[in-house]
Design a protein around this motif. Structure first.
Motif, PDB file in Angstrom:
ATOM      1  N   ASN A   1       5.619   3.611   5.359  1.00 22.51           N
ATOM      2  CA  ASN A   1       5.029   2.677   4.409  1.00 22.51           C
ATOM      3  C   ASN A   1       6.121   1.736   3.908  1.00 22.51           C
ATOM      4  O   ASN A   1       7.046   2.143   3.215  1.00 22.51           O
ATOM      5  CB  ASN A   1       4.415   3.463   3.230  1.00 22.51           C
ATOM      6  CG  ASN A   1       3.692   2.576   2.239  1.00 22.51           C
ATOM      7  OD1 ASN A   1       4.244   1.586   1.771  1.00 22.51           O
ATOM      8  ND2 ASN A   1       2.480   2.945   1.911  1.00 22.51           N
TER       9      ASN A   1
ATOM     10  N   VAL B   1       6.185  -0.723   1.700  1.00 21.75           N
ATOM     11  CA  VAL B   1       6.296  -0.923   0.261  1.00 21.75           C
ATOM     12  C   VAL B   1       6.942   0.297  -0.393  1.00 21.75           C
ATOM     13  O   VAL B   1       7.825   0.173  -1.240  1.00 21.75           O
ATOM     14  CB  VAL B   1       4.912  -1.212  -0.360  1.00 21.75           C
ATOM     15  CG1 VAL B   1       5.010  -1.313  -1.882  1.00 21.75           C
ATOM     16  CG2 VAL B   1       4.335  -2.502   0.216  1.00 21.75           C
ATOM     17  N   TYR B   2       6.538   1.497   0.013  1.00 24.14           N
ATOM     18  CA  TYR B   2       7.143   2.696  -0.570  1.00 24.14           C
ATOM     19  C   TYR B   2       8.616   2.793  -0.181  1.00 24.14           C
ATOM     20  O   TYR B   2       9.454   3.223  -0.983  1.00 24.14           O
ATOM     21  CB  TYR B   2       6.403   3.959  -0.131  1.00 24.14           C
ATOM     22  CG  TYR B   2       6.844   5.184  -0.916  1.00 24.14           C
ATOM     23  CD1 TYR B   2       6.265   5.464  -2.143  1.00 24.14           C
ATOM     24  CD2 TYR B   2       7.851   6.018  -0.446  1.00 24.14           C
ATOM     25  CE1 TYR B   2       6.683   6.561  -2.893  1.00 24.14           C
ATOM     26  CE2 TYR B   2       8.276   7.106  -1.185  1.00 24.14           C
ATOM     27  CZ  TYR B   2       7.683   7.383  -2.406  1.00 24.14           C
ATOM     28  OH  TYR B   2       8.108   8.458  -3.143  1.00 24.14           O
TER      29      TYR B   2
ATOM     30  N   SER C   1      -8.008   6.102   4.539  1.00 25.80           N
ATOM     31  CA  SER C   1      -7.838   5.089   3.506  1.00 25.80           C
ATOM     32  C   SER C   1      -7.695   5.739   2.140  1.00 25.80           C
ATOM     33  O   SER C   1      -8.463   6.640   1.778  1.00 25.80           O
ATOM     34  CB  SER C   1      -9.046   4.143   3.510  1.00 25.80           C
ATOM     35  OG  SER C   1      -8.944   3.175   2.485  1.00 25.80           O
TER      36      SER C   1
ATOM     37  N   ASN D   1       0.911   8.599  -0.566  1.00 24.54           N
ATOM     38  CA  ASN D   1       2.104   8.761   0.239  1.00 24.54           C
ATOM     39  C   ASN D   1       2.641  10.188   0.110  1.00 24.54           C
ATOM     40  O   ASN D   1       2.782  10.709  -0.996  1.00 24.54           O
ATOM     41  CB  ASN D   1       3.155   7.754  -0.221  1.00 24.54           C
ATOM     42  CG  ASN D   1       4.423   7.813   0.593  1.00 24.54           C
ATOM     43  OD1 ASN D   1       5.271   8.666   0.351  1.00 24.54           O
ATOM     44  ND2 ASN D   1       4.565   6.911   1.544  1.00 24.54           N
TER      45      ASN D   1
ATOM     46  N   ASN E   1      -2.539   4.502 -12.127  1.00 21.18           N
ATOM     47  CA  ASN E   1      -2.342   3.073 -11.944  1.00 21.18           C
ATOM     48  C   ASN E   1      -2.156   2.408 -13.310  1.00 21.18           C
ATOM     49  O   ASN E   1      -3.065   2.413 -14.138  1.00 21.18           O
ATOM     50  CB  ASN E   1      -3.560   2.473 -11.217  1.00 21.18           C
ATOM     51  CG  ASN E   1      -3.445   0.979 -10.989  1.00 21.18           C
ATOM     52  OD1 ASN E   1      -2.403   0.375 -11.209  1.00 21.18           O
ATOM     53  ND2 ASN E   1      -4.536   0.368 -10.528  1.00 21.18           N
TER      54      ASN E   1
ATOM     55  N   ARG F   1       5.515  -0.326  -7.452  1.00 25.29           N
ATOM     56  CA  ARG F   1       4.371  -1.051  -6.904  1.00 25.29           C
ATOM     57  C   ARG F   1       3.862  -0.375  -5.645  1.00 25.29           C
ATOM     58  O   ARG F   1       4.632   0.036  -4.774  1.00 25.29           O
ATOM     59  CB  ARG F   1       4.775  -2.491  -6.582  1.00 25.29           C
ATOM     60  CG  ARG F   1       3.696  -3.332  -5.928  1.00 25.29           C
ATOM     61  CD  ARG F   1       4.194  -4.739  -5.662  1.00 25.29           C
ATOM     62  NE  ARG F   1       3.231  -5.533  -4.913  1.00 25.29           N
ATOM     63  CZ  ARG F   1       3.146  -5.558  -3.587  1.00 25.29           C
ATOM     64  NH1 ARG F   1       3.987  -4.843  -2.864  1.00 25.29           N
ATOM     65  NH2 ARG F   1       2.255  -6.295  -2.987  1.00 25.29           N
ATOM     66  N   VAL F   2       2.534  -0.222  -5.547  1.00 21.88           N
ATOM     67  CA  VAL F   2       1.891   0.301  -4.340  1.00 21.88           C
ATOM     68  C   VAL F   2       1.273  -0.843  -3.545  1.00 21.88           C
ATOM     69  O   VAL F   2       1.465  -0.950  -2.335  1.00 21.88           O
ATOM     70  CB  VAL F   2       0.822   1.354  -4.702  1.00 21.88           C
ATOM     71  CG1 VAL F   2       0.078   1.836  -3.454  1.00 21.88           C
ATOM     72  CG2 VAL F   2       1.467   2.541  -5.423  1.00 21.88           C
ATOM     73  N   ASP F   3       0.519  -1.691  -4.222  1.00 26.74           N
ATOM     74  CA  ASP F   3      -0.001  -2.917  -3.611  1.00 26.74           C
ATOM     75  C   ASP F   3      -0.335  -3.882  -4.746  1.00 26.74           C
ATOM     76  O   ASP F   3       0.041  -3.648  -5.902  1.00 26.74           O
ATOM     77  CB  ASP F   3      -1.213  -2.647  -2.694  1.00 26.74           C
ATOM     78  CG  ASP F   3      -2.375  -1.970  -3.415  1.00 26.74           C
ATOM     79  OD1 ASP F   3      -2.561  -2.217  -4.634  1.00 26.74           O
ATOM     80  OD2 ASP F   3      -3.107  -1.195  -2.780  1.00 26.74           O
ATOM     81  N   GLN F   4      -1.044  -4.959  -4.433  1.00 29.39           N
ATOM     82  CA  GLN F   4      -1.295  -5.979  -5.449  1.00 29.39           C
ATOM     83  C   GLN F   4      -2.104  -5.444  -6.626  1.00 29.39           C
ATOM     84  O   GLN F   4      -1.968  -5.936  -7.748  1.00 29.39           O
ATOM     85  CB  GLN F   4      -2.034  -7.171  -4.829  1.00 29.39           C
ATOM     86  CG  GLN F   4      -1.157  -8.017  -3.914  1.00 29.39           C
ATOM     87  CD  GLN F   4      -1.882  -9.247  -3.407  1.00 29.39           C
ATOM     88  OE1 GLN F   4      -3.100  -9.317  -3.438  1.00 29.39           O
ATOM     89  NE2 GLN F   4      -1.126 -10.230  -2.941  1.00 29.39           N
ATOM     90  N   SER F   5      -2.942  -4.458  -6.402  1.00 31.11           N
ATOM     91  CA  SER F   5      -3.827  -3.964  -7.457  1.00 31.11           C
ATOM     92  C   SER F   5      -3.360  -2.649  -8.066  1.00 31.11           C
ATOM     93  O   SER F   5      -3.987  -2.151  -9.001  1.00 31.11           O
ATOM     94  CB  SER F   5      -5.255  -3.787  -6.907  1.00 31.11           C
ATOM     95  OG  SER F   5      -5.245  -2.917  -5.784  1.00 31.11           O
TER      96      SER F   5
END
Length: 358
Positions: A13, A15-16, A113, A117, A311, A343-347
């Motif tokens: 991953n 981002v991770y 999905s 992680n 989150n 951060r994991v993603d934009q949301s």
């Protein structure tokens, strides 16, 4: 003083992987504070041969003891440990044997999905274990783990990897079935001695839910001696946990709160998960946690700990810390425990909060 450096495990991953250096430094800080008596100093990073390493030193003259090495070997992103000669810029390999009993495919083979992680799951389990009154019990495999919103079992798999007895709950029947199928198949393909069964849970002529149970031997000899790892999963609402588990029967409660993106929570805490029909799902996990944390706390032994990731876009840290405090828990709020936001993603910007039961 002895200097050390370790290489961070590569992550698939991207981002991770970018956050891993900071996260494992925070994790090392928790280990140092809770289990090593503050013996490590100068935690930082260095670039050696164009590759970033995490570096630290021991105070005094001594090297890391065997027990300290056994503990640090389980850092979530530690890939290879070295004694580090800062002046010469050279590295000497140091043997670090983690608790892992099984092949890493137990953690990595499942792909779906929304899966958390694996390295972060291990980190959350680790820092929660460090928050207990007996952080060294992790090395003795003497902790029992509950994930009260276990999904498809990432936390349960990490507990199994460590050789810890564990249990999980999830209201989603598809996740329950998928995990039971996965574990049966993995155990069979891994040729591990085990017993596994599933069926309805009935009481007073009522069906309360379903249960999957497994007893697993790390090898044939231990299985023959009756040294098995216990695992069970209940398909039911987490607010009903008292009906399936005894009070004060777990050392750790470790879970991901709904992130409010793919999964929400029922207003008032009436369950977790998504789907169509029924009441509208709330993006914030606070209502669910306010109802569920007192239930989970009853299942926790004194001196045990709860660790929750969430989150930050849908709930604030102080808000969740307040929920834990209202349930009579002592939030671990030192600087070491405040270094995990990433951060994991934009949301999703993920963080964790940990609290001890007095």
């Amino acid at each position: 003083m002895t200097d050390y450096a370790f290489l961070v495990r590569p992550s698939h991953n991207r981002v991770y992987s970018q956050a891993a250096l900071a996260l494992v430094q925070a994790e090392l800080g928790v280990f140092n504070e809770r289990a090593l008596g503050g013996r490590l100093t100068g935690v930082g990073t260095a670039e050696l041969g164009g590759v970033p390493y995490v570096t630290f030193s021991t105070d005094g003259e001594g090297e890391l003891t065997e027990g300290e090495l056994r503990l640090l070997a389980n850092l979530s992103s530690l890939y290879a440990l070295f004694a580090y000669d800062r002046e010469a810029g050279t590295l000497r390999p140091v043997t670090a044997r983690p608790l892992d009993l099984f092949s890493s495919d137990l953690l990595t083979i499942q792909k779906y999905s929304g899966k958390t992680n694996e390295d972060f799951t291990k980190l959350l389990l680790n820092v929660t274990a460090m928050a207990t009154d007996r952080p060294q019990a992790l090395l003795d495999r003497a902790l029992r783990v509950l994930d009260p919103m276990c999904g498809r079992g990432t936390t349960l798999n990490q507990a199994l990897m460590y050789g810890l007895d564990s249990a999980g709950m999830d209201v989603d029947a598809q996740d329950f079935d998928a995990y039971a199928l996965f574990l049966r198949t993995w155990l069979k393909h891994s040729r591990l001695k085990h017993q596994a069964e599933s069926g309805p849970i009935r009481r007073n002529k009522r069906t309360l839910g379903r249960r999957f149970q497994a007893s697993i031997g790390a090898d044939k000899e231990r299985y023959k001696r009756g040294e098995v790892i216990g695992l069970e999963v209940v398909n039911a609402d987490t607010l009903q946990a008292r009906e399936f588990f005894r009070p004060s029967s777990f050392d750790l409660v470790v879970t991901d709160a709904p992130y409010g993106v793919q999964h929400g929570s029922r207003p008032g805490g009436g369950g977790q998960g998504g789907g169509q029909g029924g009441p509208r799902l709330d993006r914030s996990p606070t209502a669910l946690l306010r109802a569920a944390v007192p239930v989970w706390t009853e299942l926790l032994r004194p001196g045990g700990a709860i660790g929750i990731s969430w989150n930050t876009h849908v709930a604030g840290r102080e808000e969740l810390a307040g929920v834990l405090a209202e349930a009579g828990l002592e939030v671990r709020d030192s600087e070491a425990y405040r270094g995990f936001e990433h951060r994991v993603d934009q949301s999703i910007v993920r963080d964790l909060v940990v609290a001890r039961k007095p």
